[in-house]
Design a protein around this motif. Structure first.
Motif, PDB file in Angstrom:
ATOM      1  N   GLY A  32      -5.932  72.808  -3.584  1.00 48.74           N
ATOM      2  CA  GLY A  32      -5.227  72.606  -2.327  1.00 48.74           C
ATOM      3  C   GLY A  32      -4.620  71.218  -2.248  1.00 48.74           C
ATOM      4  N   PRO A  33      -3.301  71.103  -2.350  1.00 46.95           N
ATOM      5  CA  PRO A  33      -2.668  69.774  -2.342  1.00 46.95           C
ATOM      6  C   PRO A  33      -2.636  69.150  -0.958  1.00 46.95           C
ATOM      7  CG  PRO A  33      -0.997  71.473  -2.393  1.00 46.95           C
ATOM      8  CD  PRO A  33      -2.323  72.176  -2.453  1.00 46.95           C
ATOM      9  N   ASP A  34      -2.603  67.850  -0.921  1.00 45.69           N
ATOM     10  CA  ASP A  34      -2.409  67.117   0.336  1.00 45.69           C
ATOM     11  C   ASP A  34      -0.976  66.612   0.325  1.00 45.69           C
ATOM     12  OD1 ASP A  34      -2.450  65.610   2.587  1.00 45.69           O
ATOM     13  OD2 ASP A  34      -3.779  64.050   1.799  1.00 45.69           O
ATOM     14  N   LEU A  35      -0.065  67.460   0.833  1.00 50.01           N
ATOM     15  CA  LEU A  35       1.351  67.122   0.757  1.00 50.01           C
ATOM     16  C   LEU A  35       1.823  66.295   1.946  1.00 50.01           C
ATOM     17  CD1 LEU A  35       2.644  70.575  -0.516  1.00 50.01           C
ATOM     18  CD2 LEU A  35       2.117  68.525  -1.860  1.00 50.01           C
ATOM     19  N   GLN A  36       0.939  66.078   2.905  1.00 50.51           N
ATOM     20  CA  GLN A  36       1.320  65.275   4.065  1.00 50.51           C
ATOM     21  C   GLN A  36       1.191  63.786   3.775  1.00 50.51           C
ATOM     22  OE1 GLN A  36       2.655  66.972   6.541  1.00 50.51           O
ATOM     23  NE2 GLN A  36       2.204  68.804   5.321  1.00 50.51           N
ATOM     24  N   THR A  37       0.285  63.453   2.861  1.00 49.97           N
ATOM     25  CA  THR A  37       0.062  62.050   2.552  1.00 49.97           C
ATOM     26  C   THR A  37       0.988  61.614   1.432  1.00 49.97           C
ATOM     27  OG1 THR A  37      -2.254  62.311   3.157  1.00 49.97           O
ATOM     28  CG2 THR A  37      -1.665  60.353   1.882  1.00 49.97           C
ATOM     29  N   GLY A  38       1.762  60.602   1.684  1.00 55.90           N
ATOM     30  CA  GLY A  38       2.684  60.109   0.677  1.00 55.90           C
ATOM     31  C   GLY A  38       1.983  59.246  -0.349  1.00 55.90           C
ATOM     32  N   PRO A  39       2.699  58.819  -1.368  1.00 51.35           N
ATOM     33  CA  PRO A  39       2.102  57.944  -2.372  1.00 51.35           C
ATOM     34  C   PRO A  39       1.731  56.605  -1.744  1.00 51.35           C
ATOM     35  CG  PRO A  39       4.476  58.104  -2.672  1.00 51.35           C
ATOM     36  CD  PRO A  39       4.106  59.088  -1.610  1.00 51.35           C
ATOM     37  N   PRO A  40       0.744  55.888  -2.307  1.00 53.74           N
ATOM     38  CA  PRO A  40       0.353  54.607  -1.737  1.00 53.74           C
ATOM     39  C   PRO A  40       1.495  53.603  -1.787  1.00 53.74           C
ATOM     40  CG  PRO A  40      -0.638  54.922  -3.901  1.00 53.74           C
ATOM     41  CD  PRO A  40      -0.010  56.221  -3.520  1.00 53.74           C
ATOM     42  N   GLY A  41       1.547  52.747  -0.768  1.00 47.88           N
ATOM     43  CA  GLY A  41       2.573  51.731  -0.744  1.00 47.88           C
ATOM     44  C   GLY A  41       2.300  50.642  -1.767  1.00 47.88           C
ATOM     45  N   ALA A  42       3.313  49.792  -1.935  1.00 48.35           N
ATOM     46  CA  ALA A  42       3.195  48.739  -2.944  1.00 48.35           C
ATOM     47  C   ALA A  42       2.076  47.763  -2.621  1.00 48.35           C
ATOM     48  CB  ALA A  42       4.529  48.000  -3.054  1.00 48.35           C
ATOM     49  N   ASP A  43       1.745  47.630  -1.323  1.00 53.27           N
ATOM     50  CA  ASP A  43       0.706  46.684  -0.935  1.00 53.27           C
ATOM     51  C   ASP A  43      -0.675  47.316  -0.853  1.00 53.27           C
ATOM     52  OD1 ASP A  43       1.425  48.300   1.145  1.00 53.27           O
ATOM     53  OD2 ASP A  43       1.121  46.751   2.681  1.00 53.27           O
ATOM     54  N   GLN A  44      -0.791  48.616  -1.224  1.00 53.64           N
ATOM     55  CA  GLN A  44      -2.067  49.319  -1.168  1.00 53.64           C
ATOM     56  C   GLN A  44      -2.656  49.446  -2.570  1.00 53.64           C
ATOM     57  OE1 GLN A  44      -0.295  52.783   1.048  1.00 53.64           O
ATOM     58  NE2 GLN A  44      -2.180  52.571   2.235  1.00 53.64           N
ATOM     59  N   PRO A  45      -3.896  48.988  -2.755  1.00 51.14           N
ATOM     60  CA  PRO A  45      -4.499  49.120  -4.089  1.00 51.14           C
ATOM     61  C   PRO A  45      -4.855  50.568  -4.377  1.00 51.14           C
ATOM     62  CG  PRO A  45      -6.087  48.254  -2.516  1.00 51.14           C
ATOM     63  CD  PRO A  45      -4.771  48.314  -1.801  1.00 51.14           C
ATOM     64  N   LEU A  46      -4.705  50.995  -5.620  1.00 50.39           N
ATOM     65  CA  LEU A  46      -5.045  52.346  -6.041  1.00 50.39           C
ATOM     66  C   LEU A  46      -6.276  52.250  -6.931  1.00 50.39           C
ATOM     67  CD1 LEU A  46      -4.370  55.344  -6.074  1.00 50.39           C
ATOM     68  CD2 LEU A  46      -2.879  54.913  -8.038  1.00 50.39           C
ATOM     69  N   THR A  47      -7.434  52.596  -6.367  1.00 46.83           N
ATOM     70  CA  THR A  47      -8.687  52.466  -7.111  1.00 46.83           C
ATOM     71  C   THR A  47      -9.430  53.796  -7.126  1.00 46.83           C
ATOM     72  OG1 THR A  47      -9.804  51.728  -5.113  1.00 46.83           O
ATOM     73  CG2 THR A  47      -8.935  50.015  -6.587  1.00 46.83           C
ATOM     74  N   LEU A  48      -8.705  54.880  -7.394  1.00 47.30           N
ATOM     75  CA  LEU A  48      -9.318  56.200  -7.406  1.00 47.30           C
ATOM     76  C   LEU A  48      -9.758  56.560  -8.822  1.00 47.30           C
ATOM     77  CD1 LEU A  48      -6.709  58.041  -5.166  1.00 47.30           C
ATOM     78  CD2 LEU A  48      -8.960  57.204  -4.484  1.00 47.30           C
ATOM     79  N   LYS A  49     -10.848  57.331  -8.889  1.00 43.09           N
ATOM     80  CA  LYS A  49     -11.310  57.799 -10.192  1.00 43.09           C
ATOM     81  C   LYS A  49     -10.305  58.804 -10.748  1.00 43.09           C
ATOM     82  CE  LYS A  49     -15.659  58.465 -10.495  1.00 43.09           C
ATOM     83  NZ  LYS A  49     -17.011  59.063 -10.344  1.00 43.09           N
ATOM     84  N   ALA A  50      -9.975  58.700 -12.027  1.00 44.29           N
ATOM     85  CA  ALA A  50      -8.976  59.582 -12.637  1.00 44.29           C
ATOM     86  C   ALA A  50      -9.657  60.750 -13.332  1.00 44.29           C
ATOM     87  CB  ALA A  50      -8.134  58.802 -13.639  1.00 44.29           C
ATOM     88  N   THR A  51      -9.163  61.953 -13.074  1.00 36.32           N
ATOM     89  CA  THR A  51      -9.725  63.134 -13.715  1.00 36.32           C
ATOM     90  C   THR A  51      -9.314  63.195 -15.185  1.00 36.32           C
ATOM     91  OG1 THR A  51      -9.939  65.533 -13.586  1.00 36.32           O
ATOM     92  CG2 THR A  51      -7.773  64.622 -13.090  1.00 36.32           C
ATOM     93  N   ARG A  52     -10.184  63.777 -15.998  1.00 35.46           N
ATOM     94  CA  ARG A  52      -9.853  63.958 -17.418  1.00 35.46           C
ATOM     95  C   ARG A  52      -9.374  65.374 -17.714  1.00 35.46           C
ATOM     96  NH1 ARG A  52     -11.325  60.977 -21.472  1.00 35.46           N
ATOM     97  NH2 ARG A  52     -11.835  62.828 -22.680  1.00 35.46           N
ATOM     98  N   ASN A  53      -9.468  66.251 -16.723  1.00 36.57           N
ATOM     99  CA  ASN A  53      -9.011  67.636 -16.886  1.00 36.57           C
ATOM    100  C   ASN A  53      -8.032  67.991 -15.781  1.00 36.57           C
ATOM    101  OD1 ASN A  53     -10.694  68.816 -19.147  1.00 36.57           O
ATOM    102  ND2 ASN A  53     -12.316  67.995 -17.821  1.00 36.57           N
ATOM    103  N   LEU A  54      -7.009  68.715 -16.151  1.00 35.75           N
ATOM    104  CA  LEU A  54      -5.996  69.151 -15.191  1.00 35.75           C
ATOM    105  C   LEU A  54      -5.510  70.542 -15.617  1.00 35.75           C
ATOM    106  CD1 LEU A  54      -3.975  68.586 -12.847  1.00 35.75           C
ATOM    107  CD2 LEU A  54      -2.483  67.507 -14.544  1.00 35.75           C
ATOM    108  N   VAL A  55      -5.513  71.469 -14.667  1.00 36.17           N
ATOM    109  CA  VAL A  55      -4.980  72.814 -14.932  1.00 36.17           C
ATOM    110  C   VAL A  55      -3.763  73.039 -14.047  1.00 36.17           C
ATOM    111  CG1 VAL A  55      -5.431  75.294 -14.872  1.00 36.17           C
ATOM    112  CG2 VAL A  55      -7.252  73.716 -15.548  1.00 36.17           C
TER     113      VAL A  55
END
Length: 201
Positions: free
Chosen positions: A107-130
């Protein structure tokens, strides 16, 4: 190979519809950035209110990204059906759509846009994608109507999707992906439980 029923339907001038779904499993340290492409195209499609031309262009962008990530392909599966009735084709497409939407973390979250340039991105990255691509098209496409569980066949099948778009033969398109959001993870065990049809490439 066409069946005698296919030949009879063609002789009667009936339109041949194909509804099919491709599953592509990618694995590796660097697959997470593909989520950015998938979410960006998802937001574009939502903004277009389902315009088939926009859907097709987004599908082309997704397919081209998948082709660039071919070294991360680990397993795949495909299924489909040939139908001679538009209503039955619509029902088959909707059934595949519903099944894809129910898949784990798709289920995608299409309401939330990509983080802004001033927002840090510190999310865990998945190793699998289907990635699950479901389409309905008119006519035939030998590259899609075969087993796609080899890298060569899958590559040809993905390229056939692009050709269907530019040939104006796509009638419905839907792309789902699991996990759908940055920060969600699809573990190897979850992959086995939720995508049992996948076959190693």
């Amino acid at each position: 190979m066409t069946s005698w029923r296919d030949r009879l339907n063609r002789m009667a001038g009936r339109t041949r519809f194909v509804v099919c779904r491709l599953f592509i499993h990618l694995a590796g340290e660097d697959v997470a950035p593909l989520l950015g492409v998938l979410n960006q195209e998802g937001r574009r499609v939502v903004a277009s209110d389902g315009d088939i031309e926009v859907l097709g262009n987004s599908l082309v962008n997704v397919v081209q990204a998948l082709l660039q990530y071919d070294s991360y392909w680990r397993s795949a599966a495909n299924e489909g059906d040939v139908l001679w009735d538009e209503g039955q084709a619509s029902d088959a497409f909707n059934a595949m759509f519903t099944d894809s939407a129910r898949r784990y973390l798709s289920g995608p979250d299409l309401q939330t846009g990509p983080p802004g340039a001033d927002q840090p991105l510190t999310l865990k990255a998945t190793r699998n994608l289907v990635v699950m691509i479901t389409v309905a098209y008119e006519g035939e496409s030998a590259e899609l109507e075969t087993d796609l569980t080899s890298a060569e066949a899958l590559s040809k099948g993905l390229q056939a999707l692009i050709n269907l778009h530019y040939g104006n033969r796509l009638r419905a398109i839907q792309v789902h992906f699991s996990p759908a959001q940055l920060g969600d993870e699809l573990t190897p065990d979850q992959l086995l439980v939720n995508f049992p049809e996948l076959v190693p490439i």
